[in-house]
Motif scaffolding. Structure first.
Motif, mmCIF file in Angstrom:
data_model
loop_
_atom_site.group_PDB
_atom_site.id
_atom_site.type_symbol
_atom_site.label_atom_id
_atom_site.label_comp_id
_atom_site.label_asym_id
_atom_site.label_seq_id
_atom_site.Cartn_x
_atom_site.Cartn_y
_atom_site.Cartn_z
ATOM 1 N N MET A 22 0.861 -1.173 0.000
ATOM 2 C CA MET A 22 0.000 0.000 0.000
ATOM 3 C C MET A 22 0.896 1.220 0.000
ATOM 4 O O MET A 22 1.870 1.277 0.763
ATOM 5 C CB MET A 22 -0.919 -0.007 1.211
ATOM 6 N N ASP A 23 0.594 2.171 -0.837
ATOM 7 C CA ASP A 23 1.383 3.391 -0.909
ATOM 8 C C ASP A 23 1.331 4.087 0.439
ATOM 9 O O ASP A 23 0.251 4.243 1.020
ATOM 10 C CB ASP A 23 0.830 4.305 -1.997
ATOM 11 N N PRO A 24 2.484 4.502 0.984
ATOM 12 C CA PRO A 24 2.476 5.170 2.291
ATOM 13 C C PRO A 24 1.558 6.392 2.345
ATOM 14 O O PRO A 24 1.013 6.706 3.385
ATOM 15 C CB PRO A 24 3.933 5.584 2.493
ATOM 16 N N ASP A 26 -1.333 6.563 1.034
ATOM 17 C CA ASP A 26 -2.710 6.082 1.128
ATOM 18 C C ASP A 26 -3.035 5.494 2.496
ATOM 19 O O ASP A 26 -4.162 5.097 2.738
ATOM 20 C CB ASP A 26 -2.977 4.994 0.078
ATOM 21 N N TRP A 27 -2.049 5.387 3.371
ATOM 22 C CA TRP A 27 -2.222 4.710 4.648
ATOM 23 C C TRP A 27 -2.277 5.748 5.760
ATOM 24 O O TRP A 27 -1.415 6.615 5.848
ATOM 25 C CB TRP A 27 -1.054 3.750 4.874
ATOM 26 N N LEU A 31 4.355 3.785 8.675
ATOM 27 C CA LEU A 31 4.913 2.695 7.871
ATOM 28 C C LEU A 31 6.369 2.476 8.251
ATOM 29 O O LEU A 31 7.141 3.431 8.357
ATOM 30 C CB LEU A 31 4.821 3.039 6.380
ATOM 31 N N TYR A 50 2.766 -1.847 8.820
ATOM 32 C CA TYR A 50 1.841 -0.723 8.876
ATOM 33 C C TYR A 50 1.240 -0.659 10.267
ATOM 34 O O TYR A 50 0.616 -1.607 10.718
ATOM 35 C CB TYR A 50 0.725 -0.906 7.843
ATOM 36 N N LEU A 52 -1.224 1.434 13.010
ATOM 37 C CA LEU A 52 -2.373 2.337 13.104
ATOM 38 C C LEU A 52 -2.435 2.941 14.503
ATOM 39 O O LEU A 52 -1.625 2.629 15.365
ATOM 40 C CB LEU A 52 -3.670 1.572 12.851
ATOM 41 N N SER A 142 -2.334 -9.821 9.239
ATOM 42 C CA SER A 142 -2.925 -8.722 10.014
ATOM 43 C C SER A 142 -3.407 -9.238 11.359
ATOM 44 O O SER A 142 -3.689 -10.421 11.528
ATOM 45 C CB SER A 142 -4.059 -8.043 9.243
ATOM 46 N N LEU A 151 -8.863 -4.770 0.301
ATOM 47 C CA LEU A 151 -7.443 -4.551 0.566
ATOM 48 C C LEU A 151 -6.604 -4.767 -0.695
ATOM 49 O O LEU A 151 -5.678 -4.010 -0.965
ATOM 50 C CB LEU A 151 -6.947 -5.482 1.675
ATOM 51 N N LEU A 154 -6.000 -1.841 -2.877
ATOM 52 C CA LEU A 154 -5.075 -0.819 -2.384
ATOM 53 C C LEU A 154 -3.616 -1.154 -2.686
ATOM 54 O O LEU A 154 -2.747 -0.297 -2.569
ATOM 55 C CB LEU A 154 -5.241 -0.637 -0.872
#
Length: 165
Positions: A22-24, A26-27, A31, A50, A52, A142, A151, A154
């Motif tokens: 996932m592109d940083p 977009d998150w 990261l 990643y 959160l 995850s 997912l 993405l």
């Protein structure tokens, strides 16, 4: 990165393959990226973590391991390398085993992927794997979040240059 346990002191130059992730941008979280070195300094994989919730814990680990990477060697009933990295990042030292796999078709960028969903003895872990056309094995692990088909939409190839020193 500190979340990866390196087997040698060699610092890899970086991958010779693009990394599916996932592109940083977009998150919404933090990261982290780690390179897996071989004894000769070549890159045996790129693992992305990643986080959160303001750094309160990892949500997902995505590994990109090329053919020949020792991290791909997993015995029957063992979980993938990325699951171990996720558990280490969580501070969880439970013995987790793989209990089975199920293959499911998923569309990604107009291509059909055959995704292997790996069931684990720890029900809060979701884990999937698929092979790319260039021989790189992608594993997504995850914690406490199911991996849904959204997912996969993405995931983008990030250029190898992003991970080279």
């Amino acid at each position: 990165m500190s979340f990866l346990r390196r087997r040698s002191a060699a610092s890899p130059a970086g991958p010779d393959f693009d990394v599916l992730a996932m592109d940083p941008g977009d998150w919404p979280g933090v990261l982290g990226a780690g390179l897996l070195p071989a004894a000769d300094g070549s890159c045996q994989g790129v693992v992305l973590r990643y986080d959160l919730f303001g750094g309160r814990g990892p949500a997902m680990v995505i590994g990109n391991l090329p053919e020949g990477s020792p991290a791909r060697d997993v015995a029957e009933g063992e979980v993938p390398f990325e699951v171990h990295q996720l558990l280490a990042a969580l501070g969880n030292d439970e013995e987790i085993r793989a209990t089975g796999t199920e293959e499911i078709p998923v569309m990604h960028d107009g291509n059909l992927l055959i995704v292997r969903r790996i069931s684990c003895t720890e029900g809060r872990i979701s884990c999937v794997q698929f092979d790319r056309s260039d021989g790189v094995l992608v594993t997504i692990a995850s914690w406490d979040r199911p991996i849904s088909e959204e997912l996969y939409q993405l995931l983008k190839p990030l250029p190898a240059e992003m991970f080279q020193r």
